[in-house]
Design an enzyme around this catalytic site. Sequence first.
Site, short mmCIF file in Angstrom:
data_model
loop_
_atom_site.label_atom_id
_atom_site.label_comp_id
_atom_site.label_asym_id
_atom_site.label_seq_id
_atom_site.Cartn_x
_atom_site.Cartn_y
_atom_site.Cartn_z
N TYR A 198 17.91 -10.90 11.67
CA TYR A 198 17.68 -11.84 10.89
C TYR A 198 18.83 -12.42 10.03
O TYR A 198 19.86 -12.06 9.83
CB TYR A 198 16.57 -11.49 9.88
N CYS A 199 18.47 -13.59 9.43
CA CYS A 199 19.50 -14.14 8.59
C CYS A 199 18.88 -15.06 7.75
O CYS A 199 17.82 -15.22 7.40
CB CYS A 199 20.56 -15.02 9.48
N THR A 200 19.79 -16.22 6.99
CA THR A 200 19.02 -17.14 5.99
C THR A 200 18.17 -17.82 6.60
O THR A 200 17.02 -18.03 6.16
CB THR A 200 20.16 -17.80 5.38
#
Length: 348
Positions: A198-200
């Site tokens: 996951y990331c922003t």
Amino acid sequence: MPVLHNRVSNEELKQRLMEEDFHRTTISFYQYFPIQNPQEFRDFLYKHLNSLQVFGRIYVAKEGVNAQISVPDANLEAFRSFLYSIEPLNKLRLNIAVDDDGKSFWVLKIKVRDKIVADGIEDPSFSMERKGRYVNAEQMNELLNDPATVVIDMRNHYEYEVGHFENAIEIPSDTFRDQLPMAVDMMKGNEEKNIIMYCTGGIRCEKASAYMLHKGFNHVFHLEGGIINYAKQAKEAGIQPKFIGKNFVFDDRLGERITEDVIAKCHQCGQPCDTHTNCKNSGCHLLFIQCESCAAAYEGCCSTACKDTLHLPLERQKQIRQGVDMGRNVFNKSKSRLRPRLDEDRQP
């Protein structure tokens, strides 16, 4: 054809933003798709988005587009109609900010880059056509309930520090290009486990998921729309979020609160705090975490030295910072070689 861009000063543009009597919505989106002429596509976007009073930062490359923008509420439908008129972007998911006053950007900047995410990948056999499976908020929580699931945070240290998913693994590097091979090395032996990345907003973890599959990992997922979309879906569905704290965002807000948990500390006094700021000394501009008490004591600066510099005549301040390239000046406790000294010995 001349390059289209804004010629008004930032100071005047900021003032205009503050004086607007209408609300803006902050939106982010990205899409990997082939663009034959990025400069031409860039100017096409600028012409139409500028006419809709869109502000923000957009990167265009041969591999696609990556955008963080704000749109006047009155122009939202016109914006969607224009965006969806571009075939590869038709019905594209738009990430709507969850903690937003509409003052995130004050100018429209669209830049042509080699890639929309600098990845350092030189393997010609790598392709974004095969990527990890999307998961939504509900599916993310279900997978996180499984103790055999490995969850990997593909963001920078300063993002992870103020908020992350429960039991998320931090990849200890300051650049995405370094994180990719490090993630592969750290996950060796877990080729058959469920791995969620996951990331922003989704753009980094989508490419990371494709890279992990390319390197032989067989059960790779990535959070669709990243933390921004997860927070929105969780709120709408009444799901208890498993993301703890604040989501760092790359605009003037520097953060969206997901839960009330404060998991970081002020870099100056050590008290619980997750408010990022940039040092008010223009010759430093360090990104760091500062509580209200330290902000008052140091006048928004990261050290006494920077505070003292702030009170020097402007011409003297310009002389001090002349020829100094601060580069990517971020306080990072995980890398001692990059760690600025937040104390009185720090010289301007």
